[in-house]
Design an enzyme around this catalytic site. Structure first.
Site, PDB file in Angstrom:
ATOM      1  CB  CYS A 148     -29.341  10.453 -36.008  1.00  0.00           C
ATOM      2  SG  CYS A 148     -31.043  11.235 -36.692  1.00  0.00           S
ATOM      3  CG  ASP A 183     -36.122  12.243 -39.200  1.00  0.00           C
ATOM      4  OD1 ASP A 183     -35.840  12.160 -37.965  1.00  0.00           O
ATOM      5  OD2 ASP A 183     -35.696  12.878 -40.174  1.00  0.00           O
ATOM      6  CG  ASP A 194     -28.837  13.910 -38.306  1.00  0.00           C
ATOM      7  OD1 ASP A 194     -28.866  13.175 -38.773  1.00  0.00           O
ATOM      8  OD2 ASP A 194     -30.154  14.529 -37.472  1.00  0.00           O
ATOM      9  CG  ASN A 239     -29.730  15.645 -41.429  1.00  0.00           C
ATOM     10  OD1 ASN A 239     -30.498  14.349 -41.600  1.00  0.00           O
ATOM     11  ND2 ASN A 239     -29.684  16.349 -40.362  1.00  0.00           N
TER      12      ASN A 239
END
Ligand code: GLA
Length: 712
Positions: free
Chosen positions: A513, A535, A467, A469
């Site tokens: 991601c 998401d 990920d 973020n």
């Protein structure tokens, strides 16, 4: 295939249906001649001999005709290359020679290096130089595709210079009326939404200044002229960038009805990197495609290219996964994960993924990022017992990581506060309570390699959801003479780390991601097995997101989960399990709901859907996609075809006035063949399915169907 004109100054690259022609002018200017349907070398030579651009004192003869406009001289279009030394700015190059992958050479060089790698297709390399700076333009048409990969190598043998901008390519489109631009825009939880609009004079810029590809735009554009292209017919040009950092694509409508598309790494022209004597910079690939099969044909060509040359092991189907994020968020424990795993196995899931919250002090998003060791309060024996349990249930085992980040509340940050991106004396901006590690630093790279390598060796891990973020905000690197390079080096370090982990742990698959679909591009896709599309797992919104995603990327890489109803994460929408499953079956199916709260009936129904998905999976993940009806109206549908096997997925959002939904016209079938419907046993004639269509029988709200047909 590369063909070369008799004087060694005209080149023609050809794929199955398209050609690309260029010519070196008398002053070593590199001119664009053709990009479009397949033509022969004499056609290219005729184009080269034809009347040149006619302009007067206030226009530049070269503008709109050059393959790679450099800064300087009589040019007023956007420069793809802008360099400066303390004395000079711009480039005035001389042609040095060319090479092809096939070995034809000029100037005494043999084909080697990159050219040898190009064995899967033909590569043309054109070498120029200016005051010790070597500039090589690469063109590679991958075998069996019409996709042309272009990139540039800068090799500095002269004095140090600053590269303000080095785009990967400028693509030139022919003179046409009414160019129209298609793009994929969005934001968090709303990625990849397709919009089309007419181009007007001037430039349209898309990109990211965020350090990652971004949710806002996929690095892809498509252009068609006169508004003529439809889903199945017409000429479409497309370009896609293979870069996972900051980027820019500029689409310029020139005064003479040509379009130029310039793209590459970096957003601004204010400095990409500094090249010391002896240093080399290779730009990312900016791939281009011409298709006369409409938007659908262009998508299928992009998909085939990515399955053949970009996505690792694309011939292997991806397993059905379960991910616990929406069910548990940060509140996880080994016992609870075991319980979820048992339910997932009952539903037929093949890969069980533990999301965030298993490491360090990560009980919320406020702590723990950076400490990639197991939280012993939650997993007393480490991850191995859970991994073994999951394997014992017949599933693969996966985990979530976010290696490029650190929470200030972490062991890592307390030990190395200087390992993050920061500007001395300035605020360290926290987003989601986290800072970005400076991956350009070798010690940071080494730390991450050791942590992740040890992690993958410590437990039976088959899958890593990787990920990212938050965006860059304070991208400084105190002590580094040219901190600007951090932007580019971060991406190279990420690629290197992924490559190294993949090589050391060949059985492990990776998912890209970034808060959903914030890092989807051909660069990351070359190193990951699938991407987290968004998401947003609302099955209705997803149809539009998937419709956009499919414009360029294949279902084989598009992860989609079935989550709970009402949708807990986003909007509270209530939808049937059927609708949720059929929506997620359009890509790599996953389940992300709280299975401990699903009833036995729901679980049994889920199992049936998962079984059906496994049957249609080779067709969905490896077949040709036809978008039958876009998800704008009430009824939408896609179709996949592979070796006489046909799968139609159809969705009805809401029926109005009791009207039966229209039949969907199928595509890509043999009109003279007959097709048996595996659902009803009915036999349909190909010609009838193509022209009159297939009734889906959908009614009411949130109805959906999977229809399988087999060629008889
Ligand atoms: C991101 C991802 C989610 C989940 C969370 C965990 O938002 O997109 O799927 O993994 O992080 O913190």
């Amino acid at each position: 295939m590369v063909e070369i004109g008799a004087d060694g100054r005209t080149w023609l690259l050809s794929g199955p249906t398209s050609s690309y022609g260029l010519r070196l002018g008398d002053e070593d200017e590199l001119l664009h001649l053709h990009w479009g349907p397949r033509i022969a070398l004499p056609d290219t030579e005729a184009l080269a001999a034809g009347p040149g651009p006619e302009y007067w004192a206030f226009e530049a003869t070269l503008d709109g005709h050059e393959e790679y406009p450099v800064e300087g001289g009589p040019r007023f279009v956007r420069p793809a290359l802008s360099v400066r030394t303390p004395e000079r700015r711009g480039t005035e190059w001389r042609f040095e020679g060319y090479e092809t992958a096939g070995g034809e050479t000029e100037g005494g060089e043999t084909a080697e290096g990159e050219a040898a790698e190009g064995a899967g297709g033909d590569e043309l390399r054109l070498r120029f130089s200016d005051s010790g700076l070597g500039i090589t333009l690469h063109y590679r048409m991958r075998a069996g595709t019409d996709v042309i990969e272009r990139w540039v190598t800068l090799a500095n043998e002269g004095p140090a210079l600053e590269v303000l901008r080095a785009d990967s390519a400028t693509w030139t489109l022919p003179q046409r009326d009414g160019w129209r631009l298609s793009q994929l825009h969005g934001r968090w939880a709303a990625e990849s939404r397709l919009v089309r609009s007419g181009l007007t004079y001037g430039e349209k810029i898309i990109g990211s200044r965020r350090g990652h590809t971004g949710h806002q735009h996929l690095p892809w554009v498509a252009l068609d002229a006169d508004g003529t292209a439809t889903e199945e017919l017409g000429e479409v040009y497309g370009c896609a960038l293979a870069w996972s950092g900051t980027w820019r694509i500029a689409v310029a409508q020139l005064p003479d009805a040509r379009v130029q598309i310039t793209g590459g790494a970096g957003y601004d022209d204010s400095g990409l990197l500094r090249l010391q004597p002896g240093e080399t910079f290779v730009t990312p690939v900016f791939a281009g495609l011409w298709s006369d099969g409409g938007f659908g044909g262009a998508s299928r060509a992009w998909h085939a290219y990515q399955r053949a040359y970009v996505i690792p092991d694309a011939e292997q189907d991806r397993p059905v996964l379960y991910n616990s994020w929406e069910a548990t968020e940060f509140d996880i424990s080994e016992e609870q994960q075991r319980a979820l795993a048992r339910r997932a196995a009952e539903a037929g899931v093949e890969l069980f993924v533990v999301d965030d919250g298993w490491f360090g002090a990560r009980t919320s998003d406020r702590a723990g990022l950076g400490d990639w060791t197991v939280n012993r309060d939650r997993f007393p024996g480490g991850l191995k017992p859970l991994g073994d349990h999951v394997h014992g249930l017949g599933m693969q085992f996966g985990i979530w990581v976010e290696p490029e980040m650190v929470n200030p509340d972490s062991e890592l940050y307390r030990a190395h506060p200087d390992w993050v991106q920061f500007q001395p004396g300035r605020k360290r901006t926290e987003l989601r309570n986290q800072l970005v590690l400076n991956l350009a630093r070798e010690d940071v790279q080494e730390y991450l390699w050791e942590q992740l390598d040890a992690l993958l060796s410590s437990a039976p891990i088959d899958y890593v959801k990787w990920d990212f973020n938050r965006a860059f905000t304070d991208a400084g690197w105190p002590g580094e003479g040219y901190p600007q390079r951090l932007w580019v080096d971060h991406v190279h370090a990420l690629y290197k780390l992924l490559d190294r982990l993949r090589a050391a742990h060949p059985g492990v698959a990776f998912e890209s991601c970034s808060g959903g679909g914030g890092r989807i591009d051909l660069g990351i896709m070359a190193r990951t097995d699938q991407v987290w599309t968004s998401d947003n797992t609302d099955p209705l919104d997803r149809l539009a997101i998937q419709h956009g995603f499919s414009q360029v990327h294949p279902a084989r890489a598009m992860a989609a989960w079935v989550t709970d109803s009402p949708n807990a994460q986003l909007n509270g929408r209530v939808s049937s399990l059927r609708f949720r499953f059929v929506s997620a079956m359009a890509g790599v199916l996953g389940v992300g709901g709280d299975l401990t709260r699903w009833t036995e009936e729901e679980l049994a129904e889920a199992r049936t859907w998962v079984e059906l998905y496994k049957e249609i999976r080779p067709v969905v993940q490896g077949g040709e996609l036809h978008r039958l009806r876009a998800p704008e109206g009430g009824l939408s549908a896609v179709q996949y075809v592979r070796d006489g096997e046909v799968v139609v997925l159809a969705w009805l959002q809401a029926q109005h006035y009791g009207e039966p939904s229209l039949p969907v016209r199928l595509r890509g079938l043999d009109p003279s063949a007959s097709y048996e419907c595996l659902e009803t046993g009915e036999v349909h004639r190909g010609a009838v399915l193509l022209h009159h269509g297939l009734r889906t029988g959908l009614r009411g709200d949130f109805d959906a169907a999977v229809i399988r047909l087999r060629r008889m």
